[in-house]
Write a protein that holds these residues in place. Structure first.
Motif, mmCIF file in Angstrom:
data_model
loop_
_atom_site.group_PDB
_atom_site.id
_atom_site.type_symbol
_atom_site.label_atom_id
_atom_site.label_comp_id
_atom_site.label_asym_id
_atom_site.label_seq_id
_atom_site.Cartn_x
_atom_site.Cartn_y
_atom_site.Cartn_z
ATOM 1 N N LYS A 212 0.848 -1.191 0.000
ATOM 2 C CA LYS A 212 0.000 0.000 0.000
ATOM 3 C C LYS A 212 0.889 1.249 0.000
ATOM 4 N N ALA A 213 0.251 2.388 -0.233
ATOM 5 C CA ALA A 213 0.983 3.650 -0.269
ATOM 6 C C ALA A 213 1.588 3.954 1.098
ATOM 7 N N THR A 214 2.747 4.595 1.089
ATOM 8 C CA THR A 214 3.391 5.021 2.329
ATOM 9 C C THR A 214 2.527 6.042 3.041
ATOM 10 N N ALA A 215 2.309 5.834 4.324
ATOM 11 C CA ALA A 215 1.511 6.767 5.118
ATOM 12 C C ALA A 215 2.413 7.848 5.711
ATOM 13 N N TYR A 216 1.854 9.056 5.862
ATOM 14 C CA TYR A 216 2.595 10.178 6.437
ATOM 15 C C TYR A 216 1.774 10.831 7.536
ATOM 16 N N TYR A 217 2.492 11.467 8.479
ATOM 17 C CA TYR A 217 1.809 12.240 9.507
ATOM 18 C C TYR A 217 2.582 13.534 9.737
ATOM 19 N N ASP A 218 1.924 14.482 10.370
ATOM 20 C CA ASP A 218 2.539 15.775 10.656
ATOM 21 C C ASP A 218 3.431 15.633 11.881
ATOM 22 N N ALA A 219 4.727 15.670 11.654
ATOM 23 C CA ALA A 219 5.683 15.480 12.740
ATOM 24 C C ALA A 219 6.057 16.787 13.434
ATOM 25 N N GLY A 220 5.374 17.877 13.076
ATOM 26 C CA GLY A 220 5.664 19.160 13.696
ATOM 27 C C GLY A 220 6.602 20.005 12.866
ATOM 28 N N GLU A 221 7.533 19.358 12.184
ATOM 29 C CA GLU A 221 8.457 20.073 11.301
ATOM 30 C C GLU A 221 8.341 19.525 9.887
ATOM 31 N N GLY A 222 7.147 19.219 9.505
ATOM 32 C CA GLY A 222 6.918 18.652 8.186
ATOM 33 C C GLY A 222 6.392 17.232 8.282
ATOM 34 N N LEU A 223 6.076 16.653 7.144
ATOM 35 C CA LEU A 223 5.533 15.300 7.093
ATOM 36 C C LEU A 223 6.629 14.252 7.235
ATOM 37 N N ALA A 224 6.306 13.186 7.943
ATOM 38 C CA ALA A 224 7.242 12.076 8.138
ATOM 39 C C ALA A 224 6.509 10.767 7.914
ATOM 40 N N PRO A 225 7.212 9.732 7.411
ATOM 41 C CA PRO A 225 6.572 8.430 7.210
ATOM 42 C C PRO A 225 6.044 7.865 8.530
ATOM 43 N N LEU A 226 4.939 7.146 8.456
ATOM 44 C CA LEU A 226 4.309 6.589 9.643
ATOM 45 C C LEU A 226 3.974 5.127 9.402
#
Length: 348
Positions: A212-226
């Motif tokens: 599936k597609a890589t998931a991202y979340y808001d890490a505070g300083e930009g999006l990061a993989p989750l």
């Protein structure tokens, strides 16, 4: 005369083509407004069972992040689970008002008065998440079957008398997932969904190894993989699908494959709790009827850190809109509604 008829036919084709081009240009402009806020966002619009518009966008797209790539659809899975139960009722005579303990007698005694219909409408009294810690603890579980997930909540007291109040709960749909496996004697949740829906079912259960597609979340300083798996949620929020697959499943509700035209109106009528509350959440979906335009509609959104999805179904004009994204954000309802109205010919 034949020349005149041919000329009129050609003019009609040009007019239809021009309308479709205009709709697609407007749809693209609407889509682009939303896509810029997501790492990857996809949409599929189907009209009368055919793909009318598809778009891909986002600020961090990879070569694989297209309309046929699987994404976590989260709670939109509840609508798909509802379709399975609706079809079993309409085509195989399943009694949605029977006690769930008639299906699985090993369930706690507190569930004696809980019915399938109550679970589908979130009126069974099954608790929801108690907070972030509960959500994380359940997300950290690993399950091969829905029965593996029941221990997390099944022995907790019901939060209300069955049928008394509406309280949204993913756990209620995890229980429905288990009961669907029991009803179909399937060896997996995907097999149970296929047994109920046949070729209509094109999603699949999530897992650590899912493609599936890589998931991202808001890490505070930009999006990061989750790294995130929802594999214990099954029909409550643990399915993956592409926007095209979701649209195709929604189209089965619009074209009569799940419920006949005669059944739709009754199925989309709000139910009443014992306290007199009208609940429009039926068959695992928000459903209703707009009498001014004669429109039956159904919808559901799904979201979590790492993704967001939406499925909108207009029954009579057979217009379906599905969205998928690999980061959470603003609810996709405005996007889906604008596109559904555009292709249905409704003014905003």
């Amino acid at each position: 005369m034949q020349t005149l008829i041919a000329a009129l036919g050609a003019a009609a084709l040009v007019s239809t083509s021009a309308l479709a081009q205009s709709q697609n240009e407007t749809a693209q402009a609407i889509f682009d407004q939303f896509a810029q806020d997501y790492p990857s966002l996809n949409v599929t619009v189907m009209v009368e069972g055919e793909i009318a518009f598809e778009a891909e966008g986002g600020m961090m797209r990879s070569a694989r992040d297209g309309v046929t790539t699987d994404y976590n659809v989260y709670s939109t899975a509840k609508l798909l689970t509802g379709l399975a139960y609706a079809r079993l009722e309409a085509h195989h005579g399943l009694d949605l008002d029977q006690s769930v303990r008639a299906i699985d007698p090993s369930l706690p005694a507190a569930y004696e008065d809980v019915t399938l219909r109550q679970l589908l409408s979130h009126t069974a009294g099954v608790r929801g998440y108690t907070g972030e810690d509960d959500w994380i603890a359940f997300s950290d579980r690993r399950c091969a079957l829905p029965s593996d997930a029941l221990g997390h909540f099944i022995h907790d007291p019901l939060i209300a008398e069955p049928g008394a109040a509406h309280a949204y709960t993913t756990y209620g749909f995890v229980l429905l997932s288990h009961l669907l496996v029991e009803l179909t004697s399937a060896d997996s949740f995907d097999a149970a969904m296929s047994a109920a829906l046949g070729e209509v079912y094109t999603a699949q259960s999530d897992s650590d190894s899912a493609d599936k597609a890589t998931a991202y979340y808001d890490a505070g300083e930009g999006l990061a993989p989750l790294p995130l798996s929802a594999e214990c949620k099954f029909g409550g929020g643990g399915l993956i699908a592409s926007s095209r697959e979701m649209a195709q499943m929604g189209a089965a509700l619009a074209d009569g494959s799940v419920l006949s035209a005669e059944d739709i109106h009754a199925a989309f009528t709000p139910i009443q709790t014992s306290a007199g509350e009208a609940v429009s959440y039926v068959y695992g979906m928000e459903a209703g009827f707009e009498p001014s335009i004669g429109l039956h509609y159904a919808a559901h959104s799904g979201g979590s850190p790492g993704g967001r999805s939406f499925l909108m179904v207009y029954v009579e004009p057979q217009v379906v809109v599905a969205t998928t994204a690999n980061a959470d954000g603003a609810n996709h309802y405005p996007l889906a509604l604008a596109l559904a109205d555009l292709y249905a010919g409704y003014s905003q």
